[in-house]
Scaffold this active site. Structure first.
Site, PDB file in Angstrom:
ATOM      1  NE  ARG A 150      92.066  34.891  25.392  1.00 13.88           N
ATOM      2  CZ  ARG A 150      91.238  34.769  24.370  1.00 13.88           C
ATOM      3  NH1 ARG A 150      90.281  33.871  24.389  1.00 13.88           N
ATOM      4  NH2 ARG A 150      91.367  35.547  23.318  1.00 13.88           N
ATOM      5  CG  HIS A 195      90.581  39.781  20.517  1.00 15.14           C
ATOM      6  ND1 HIS A 195      91.137  39.453  21.737  1.00 15.14           N
ATOM      7  CD2 HIS A 195      91.213  39.011  19.604  1.00 15.14           C
ATOM      8  CE1 HIS A 195      92.073  38.531  21.553  1.00 15.14           C
ATOM      9  NE2 HIS A 195      92.135  38.233  20.270  1.00 15.14           N
TER      10      HIS A 195
END
Ligand SMILES: Cc1cc2nc3c(=O)[nH]c(=O)nc-3n(C[C@H](O)[C@H](O)[C@H](O)COP(=O)(O)OP(=O)(O)OC[C@H]3O[C@@H](n4cnc5c(N)ncnc54)[C@H](O)[C@@H]3O)c2cc1C
Ligand code: SF4
Ligand code: SF4
Ligand code: FES
Lengths: 615, 249
Positions: A273, A257
């Site tokens: 994000r 990740h």
């Protein structure tokens, strides 16, 4: 000998295990779930960001449908997935989400009218439709064409698990927590249950069942730095692998990740994000658009993680006592947004980094996160190799994720697979007759008891923690994001040596009661075997696909490698035996470009004997 | 110079006939950013592998690691040693059955609690897989989520004098859970039904309102508001019930 009988033994009480349990229990069967920890502490509770389902309620999700979700999933998987499974999944996910709403999950809802959102650090306006007011809304996640990740603030997994467990309780599903399955009971054809060590008293118990489900989650903790809970050590995969009959699929497909925090390796959600956060380098420069002009920070995870490492290798990383990292910037989202919709992130930054993300940058780097591989099953969750054995959730290789899972698709998988596999188990139980041979049971129990005695009283000399640390370091150093022949061979050689050492463990404590040194000692050999499946599978796979990136084989080679690895481990062997099967039997979406990541492709119809194209 | 921490840990293994309840002292050199998750694991791996304690998410999300740290119940994984003097005392959470050392059986306790409360959505409606979801105001969803954030760590029970004196007392966590369902329009239970669960001395009327629970909750759940709300609501119902009962008799 204490024997507990049930129709379904569910090893694992996270979202996948309990969702299966509910389906089976409401059809009148007796279900017992096992869990290392109280059900609600299962790692599903840590999922923050969201669960994907193509509802198309919010304006940025308008026009979404399961076919687009299916396409995103296949592209995300870099064409490694089983397309029949992915299709079934995408079409069931909206029903799964609505059923969760019916059961009480407090999904965030559409608020009609004007509001703002951020993308790549810039502010945009959107207007939600009045007709959709009050329906389940969604946020943006990487690798998707539409906003599709339904969420409850950033505690989605927590709310889901609490709701699912509440339904399980209401249906009379029994959960035996602090109970660890340490081996399967099987007669070479049928799975009959498991030997279980009680983590309250240390005593062994036997569970016999007409059907057994493994839903033990991921195995991230074979890596040193992982976002996974510390209980994610692969116990369920180990007991399946050790039968020698059940293969694990695509173990080399390990997801990193992009945003684990440094230090601590705790995840901050992709929602950061998705909601508009950006990645910055040592010069506070936003570098992702240079690599991925289209998707930038919201390309799929494998791509973003790779680009981050690439950028750090060019010297743009931030040096710290804990190694290099980059920055995640969410400051522009503002205090209101961060302390409500990204509240866990806010808390994690304050508690574990001592920084305030409203004003400061978050130090992040790619960190082991998800196991695409697992117990290979067919589309109904039936494990290969043993009748009566099923698998679901992250422990399974069902296989809708192929070589890269999309954010939000895993929570969705646990619930959707839970529905589908649960239904099949009900049908199976309606027909199933079994004779439990007590002889077999006694034999298996004795074997496990002897193993314990050997660990406590035997002549071994190895320290279990040292062996585990060595394994974790090997994987970190040689089987990470970028891979090559030399490193992988080194990893395999070292792990083979370590496998021998793992057979010579001796406890330093007395092993009585809920002793955790013994828990680890009982599975360390299996953990090293899992590590070998990962490393050896990666060594043999001579292409780059999704999260599996070979520096020496940069092509995604659909001609030779559009296949799934199946790893078996025979009892006395020191290496897994690898077989391969086609990645997908049905093809709805022929292999093509993902639209991000810039992969070079050898097409599947590339002439058979022709040499690969020049680099 | 880094500090040498003196960590005193409650030790007792009920499964070991030779074990007696006692405090045991360990010494550990403090490193930057040290928290109790790292500290305890270092002690276990480097000094004493028989140590028993619980961690799971190590991110203050799952509620596994609550223990009493220098007299105060809190989550060990998010407790930094630098906020403490050289001496740190660790005790298991009171109010729950001891499994060994710092491990207690919160799992059984909360399962029983949830069974008692029937802490799930009660409805006669069937789920219709074809139908659109029922609508809900986002603000209401957020209010429910706010109360849903409880991680069943047990700190509020350990800190509550009433719960420590009376084993059947439901405690703030249970009352908050009921408040969550009262708020949720999908749960069709009547006020009377809620009253039957919590309108007793073991429930809201046993609460002395000193609010140790609110101060201690690691998730900052607004327990005070919930307790006040329930006390008022259930108080009114209690009066109504009393009048109703008097009229009938
Ligand atoms: C930090 C983090 C954030 C995430 N966020 C998201 C997200 O936003 N969206 C998304 O889609 N996905 C997310 N994921 C992934 C997702 O949460 C998991 O893949 C998913 O929840 C796994 O569910 P599960 O039911 O398969 O396993 P788990 O929830 O891990 O449950 C495993 C169960 O098995 C039990 N168990 C294990 N071994 C044994 C044994 N030997 N004997 C008995 N019981 C055993 C455990 O006690 C537990 O009950 C995230 C993952 C992490 C690590
Ligand atoms: S306010 Fe009530 S529940 Fe909270 S600590 Fe005091 S008595 Fe216990
Ligand atoms: S209310 Fe707070 S203190 Fe009590 S169990 Fe829940 S999270 Fe823990
Ligand atoms: S380990 Fe999960 S809250 Fe501390």
């Amino acid at each position: 000998m204490e024997i507990i009988y049930s129709d379904l033994l569910c090893i694992g009480a996270g979202l996948a295990g309990e969702r299966v349990a509910i389906e089976v229990a409401q059809n009148g069967f007796k279900v017992v779930c096992l869990s290392l920890v109280p059900a609600r502490r299962s790692h599903s509770s840590a999922a923050q960001g969201g669960m994907q389902a193509a509802l198309g309620n919010c304006i940025k999700g308008e026009g979404d449908n399961p076919d687009i979700h299916f396409e995103d999933t296949v592209k995300g998987s870099d064409w490694g997935c089983d397309q029949e499974v992915a299709k079934l999944f995408a079409h069931t996910a909206p029903i799964a989400i609505r059923q969760l709403a019916y059961w009480g999950v407090p999904w965030n809802r559409v608020v009609s009218g004007r509001s703002f959102y951020y993308k790549g650090g810039k502010r945009f306006e959107k207007i939600e439709r009045i007709e959709k007011h009050g329906l389940i809304t969604a946020r943006d996640f990487g690798g998707t064409a539409k906003w599709r990740a339904c969420y409850c603030s950033d505690g989605t997994g927590h709310s889901l698990l609490y709701t699912i467990d509440s339904v399980a309780i209401s249906k009379g599903v029994l959960v035996h927590d602090r109970s660890e399955a340490i081996s399967l009971i099987q007669d070479g054809e049928n799975c009959l249950g498991a030997v279980v060590r009680c983590l309250r008293t240390g005593k062994l118990r036997v569970y016999l069942a007409k059907a057994t489900l493994i839903a033990t989650g991921g195995f991230g903790r074979i890596y040193r730095a992982s976002t996974n809970a510390i209980i994610n050590e692969g116990g369920g995969l180990i007991i399946a692998l050790e039968t020698g009959l059940v293969p694990l699929g695509n173990m080399e497909a390990v997801q990193f990740h992009p945003t684990g925090i440094v230090p601590g390796d705790i995840l901050v959600t992709e929602g950061c994000r998705g909601d508009g956060g950006v990645l910055l380098d040592i010069n506070k420069y936003r570098f992702m658009p240079d690599y991925e002009p289209e998707k930038a920070e919201l390309a799929s995870r494998d791509v973003v993680a790779r680009r981050m490492v690439e950028h750090m290798r060019k010297g743009f990383g931030v040096k710290s006592p804990y190694g290099e990292h980059l920055w995640l910037d969410i400051r522009h989202l503002g205090k209101e947004h961060i302390t409500t919709k990204l509240r866990e992130v806010y808390d994690i930054c304050l508690n574990f980094l001592g920084i305030n993300p409203v004003e400061e940058l978050i130090p992040v780097r790619p960190t082991q996160h998800y196991s695409m591989g697992g117990i290979k099953t067919n589309v109904y969750g039936e494990a290969y190799g043993l009748k009566g054995l099923f698998a679901a959730g992250e422990a399974a290789c069902w296989d809708m994720h192929g070589f890269n899972r999309l954010g939000g698709n895993s929570l969705a998988e646990t619930i959707v697979a839970g529905m589908i596999v649960g239904k099949r188990i009900v049908e199976f139980l309606q027909e199933r007759e079994v004779n439990f041979s007590l002889k077999l049971v006694e034999l298996e129990l004795k074997k496990q008891q002897e193993k314990i005695n050997k660990l406590i009283f035997g002549k071994g000399r190895e320290n279990v923690y040292k062996v585990r640390n060595a394994m974790q370091d090997i994987l970190m150093d040689y089987v990470g994001i970028f891979r090559n022949e030399k490193d992988l061979q080194l990893a395999v050689d070292n792990l083979q040596e370590l496998l021998e050492r793992s057979k010579q463990i001796k406890l330093r404590s007395n092993g009585l009661g809920a002793n955790s040194e013994l828990s680890l000692a009982l599975k360390i050999e299996g953990m090293v075997k899992l590590a070998l499946c990962v490393a050896y599978g990666a060594l043999q796979r001579k292409e780059s696909r999704g999260a599996h990136t070979r520096e020496d084989y940069p092509y995604r080679n659909d001609r030779d490698w559009w296949v799934r690895t199946l790893a078996y481990f025979k009892e006395k062997d020191s290496l897994p035996t690898l077989e391969y099967e086609p990645a997908t039997k049905k093809i709805f979406l022929p292999p093509g470009k993902r639209g991000y990541g810039g992969t070079k492709i050898v097409p599947y119809d590339y002439p058979k004997d022709a040499p690969l194209p020049e680099l | 110079m880094s500090r040498i921490l003196e960590i005193n840990i409650f030790r007792y293994n009920p499964e070991d006939p030779a074990s007696v309840p006692r405090m045991q002292t360990y010494y550990l050199e403090e490193t930057p950013n040290l928290n109790l998750f790292i500290a305890l694991n270092r002690l276990k791996e480097e000094q004493d592998p028989s140590l028993m304690f619980d961690f799971c998410c190590r991110a203050a999300i799952c509620g596994a690691c609550a223990m009493v740290i220098n007299g105060k119940p809190q989550l060990a994984c998010k407790t930094k040693t630098k906020d403490f003097p050289n001496q740190i005392n660790l005790m298991p959470l009171p109010g729950f059955k001891l499994i060994g050392d710092l491990c207690v059986d919160t799992g059984s306790w909360f399962r029983i609690m949830n069974e008692k409360l029937e802490a799930w959505v009660h409805t006669n409606k069937e789920f219709d897989p074809e139908a659109e979801e029922e609508r809900m105001e986002n603000s209401l969803a957020e209010q429910i989520y706010e109360l849903d954030r409880c991680i069943e760590c047990g700190c509020c029970i350990a800190a509550c004098a009433t719960a420590q004196m009376r084993s059947g007392f439901l405690g703030a966590v249970a009352l908050n859970r009921i408040a969550r369902f009262i708020l949720d329009p999908r749960d069709k239970r009547s006020e009377q039904q809620y009253f039957e669960i919590i309108g007793t001395d073991q429930g809201i009327f046993g609460c002395m309102g000193l609010l140790a629970c609110e101060d201690i909750c690691p998730k900052n759940i607004p327990l005070q508001d919930q307790l006040g709300y329930l006390r008022k609501k259930m108080g009114v119902l209690a009066v109504k019930n009393y009048l109703f009962w008097k009229k009938r008799s």
